[in-house]
Structure formats: C-alpha cells, structure tokens
Scaffold this active site. Sequence first.
Site, short mmCIF file in Angstrom:
data_model
loop_
_atom_site.label_atom_id
_atom_site.label_comp_id
_atom_site.label_asym_id
_atom_site.label_seq_id
_atom_site.Cartn_x
_atom_site.Cartn_y
_atom_site.Cartn_z
N HIS A 122 -1.79 8.38 1.81
CA HIS A 122 -0.50 7.78 2.16
C HIS A 122 0.44 8.00 0.96
O HIS A 122 -0.03 8.06 -0.18
CB HIS A 122 -0.73 6.29 2.39
CG HIS A 122 0.44 5.52 2.90
ND1 HIS A 122 1.41 5.02 2.06
CD2 HIS A 122 0.79 5.17 4.14
CE1 HIS A 122 2.31 4.37 2.79
NE2 HIS A 122 1.96 4.45 4.06
N GLN A 202 -6.39 0.52 5.35
CA GLN A 202 -6.79 0.67 6.76
C GLN A 202 -8.25 0.30 6.98
O GLN A 202 -8.72 0.31 8.11
CB GLN A 202 -6.54 2.10 7.24
CG GLN A 202 -5.10 2.54 7.26
CD GLN A 202 -4.26 1.79 8.30
OE1 GLN A 202 -4.78 1.14 9.20
NE2 GLN A 202 -2.95 1.86 8.15
N LYS A 225 -2.35 -5.91 7.48
CA LYS A 225 -3.15 -4.98 8.29
C LYS A 225 -4.46 -5.62 8.70
O LYS A 225 -5.35 -4.98 9.25
CB LYS A 225 -3.40 -3.70 7.51
CG LYS A 225 -2.10 -2.93 7.23
CD LYS A 225 -2.35 -1.51 6.87
CE LYS A 225 -1.14 -0.84 6.27
NZ LYS A 225 -0.12 -0.49 7.25
#
Length: 405
Positions: A122, A202, A225
């Site tokens: 990312h 994630q 998240k």
Amino acid sequence: MLNSEMIRSQFPQIGHKTNGHEIYYFDSAATTLKHKNVVMATERYYQEECANVHRGIHTLSEISTDRYEQTREKLHHFINSQGREEIIFTKGTTESINLVAKSWGESNLGPGDEIIISHMEHHSNIVPWQMLCEKTGALLKIIPITDKGDIDLDAYTNLLSTKTKIVSCVWASNTLGTINPIEKMISMAHEKGAVFLVDAAQASSHIKIDVQKLQCDFLALSAHKMFGPTGVGLLYGKKDILNQMPPLFGGGDMIDTVTFEKTTYNVLPQKFEAGTPNIAGVIAWAEAIDFIQATGVENIAEYEAELLAFATEELTQVPGLRIIGTSKNKVAVISFVIEDLHPHDIATLANKYHIAVRTGHHCTQPIMERMKVPATVRASFSVYNTQEEIIKLKEALIKITELFG
Ligand code: C6P
C-alpha cells in the site's frame, strides 16, 4: 459454524436504508462496518463520561483513563505482546509506519543501507520509506511478485544482505488478497540482522496475530478495519527497540520533566503519545476486540474463506470477468476487471444497483502497473456478508455487461 443472522444483527448499518434502499456492502477492506457496541461505547463516552485521560484526578478522568488503558491491555493480549508498554496508540497504520520510518529510520540508517519492501505494498508502506531514503541516502529495494500475486521468495532471498537494515511488508494485500508467508520472511530477514515491520492492516480481523510467535520487530494496524472506529490504530514494537527510539512528536503526556534548559521524556508507551489522543476511538475499539474474540478469529477466517470460494466461483461466471490476484492463500478480497469495460463504469453502475464496491488503484499503483491494468473493481467481504448478497453482486455485474452489449 457462525450464525450469520446473529452476526448481522450486531451491525446496525445492515438493513438500514440509504435513500430508500438497503445497500449491499462489499467494501470492508476500505473500512469494515462498525459493531453496535463500538457505536454505543462512543456515544457513552461523549454523552456520559467525557474527560481527558492521564491528566485529572477527578472521577470522570479516572473512568476515561481506566477505559482507555483497558483497551491497551486488551490489545496486548490480542496480539500477544510481551507487555502493554509495547502497544503505542496512533491514528492508524499509516501513522504507525511513518513513526517507524522517521523515528527508527532516521536514527539507524545512512548512505548505502538498504530497505526492502514488496511490489504489493500500500502507498503508506512505500512513501515513508522513499522519504527516508531521500533524507538518509539509503536505498529502496523491491521484492517482485508473480503473475498470480505471490511474493517471489527466491528474489527476496537474493535481495537480502547484510546491507539490509529493515524489511517492511504487508501481511495480507488489500488489492490482491494474497496472504504472505510473513513468519518465514521475518526469520529470513533476522538471519541477515535486519529488523522487520509487518503491515497488518488487512490481517487484523482475518488472521490470528501473535507477535511473539512471528518475532516481528514492529507491527502496524488500524481499528477501523476490524469493526472499530476510524482515526485510531496501533504500533507494536519490541520494548528494547522502542526504548532506543527518539520520540516523534513533542508535547503533553510524552514528557517527564520540562525546563527551558532540558526536557526529559516519559517512559513507554507515553513517550510516543504526545497530546490529547482519540479517547473515544480508543475506548470504543475495546468493544471491537471483544467481538472478534467472542466470535473467534479462526471462525471468522473459516466463514470468510467459504465466502471467498463461493464468490470466486460465482463471479467467474460473469462474461469477460478476470480476477487480478489468484494466489492460493487469500483473504476475502476479489479484485477484477471485465473485458472492454472501464472499472469506474462498472462501479458507477453497480452503485445504481445499490452495491458498494471500490474502484481505482486502491492506493497500490505499482500493482496496477505490474498487472498491466489501469484500475480494478474490488469486492471485499467480511463476516457479516452472505452468499445471497454475493449472488446479487453477480446478477448486477451480468446486467452491467449486458447493458454494454
Ligand atoms: N487500505 C483500502 O481501501 P489507514 O488508512 O492508515 O487506516 O491504512 C492504510 C493501509 C495500510 N496498509 C494496507 C494493506 C491497507 O489496506 C491500508 C488501507 C484501504 O484498501 C484504504 S486505501
């Protein structure tokens, strides 16, 4: 087996009508829906218990401080750190990585030293290292990925050397879904004497985290998240390393004594927590951790793996659809393109069918260039999604392809 209805009933946004329509939410990799207890804890703080932390001896400040520190304690157990002082609250994964790049990086790197990241990072795990290279003269090396979206471990072996000072790698890719063999990668880096940062943004709600088993030196994640609030996250660091790092921000709470001649710093973790933090966010995060632990990360992972298998099977029936990221080991993320259709058109039309998917480069432009696509549509699934919803997604995509002839 998870009771899907029971899980869904704990997320107030499910069933809520926006502009008169229920929305099928497939954008959990961007941010998960919030658990009802997270919402209630936020409200309780602002309605009944609002006070600053670590500053007052009045009852309200004591309550806030206790609740705030309880979240730290929960996170300490959640990731199995050695101590609670290894848990630093930040704004999220991005701030955590920047903290390491600036505080650890600027005091440990010099010209010719090497930093390794992968091709599937990312932007928040690319740009801070580029900025550090500009400042110190260190070099950034990139681990290539295969066409399926897996790390090329042979190339990684060849990149590692005694010049490598830090490896920073994503555990689960937000775009490809790939789950990387992070434990092995960490031990390979350690053999060369490098430290290792894990981007667990994630991974946090899908994979069991045990930092002592992983032996990582740093780990970063975001509450939003994992069913928690936005604007809060954590940096885990090994105590010995954190103790040697200079604070990044100066201000209240991070000091021991201040005079105009000299300031001494507070101990961990406060040394890295200058200023009034996101108190409501930290307090409410505890409820998200309780939900994950009560449900069981393994149960969540099993349920999501079934959703992923089902969705992969269903979506490949859409004419012209090609999945980008086909690793054997994936979290429940499907990025795709459809022949002759622009991803933005697909997502715009999907929105008309009340379907929320993300489109674009997902803050991973180098993956787009590697996979030779301008952008992808991304559907990401979580524990509250169902197979019926996935069928709605497939039907909408088929209608969209028909619309375009
Ligand atoms: N990915 C997505 O839609 P922050 O924004 O600091 O909470 O997290 C940054 C981040 C870092 N690493 C990974 C692997 C990520 O997926 C993210 C955030 C979101 O994919 C927003 S771009």
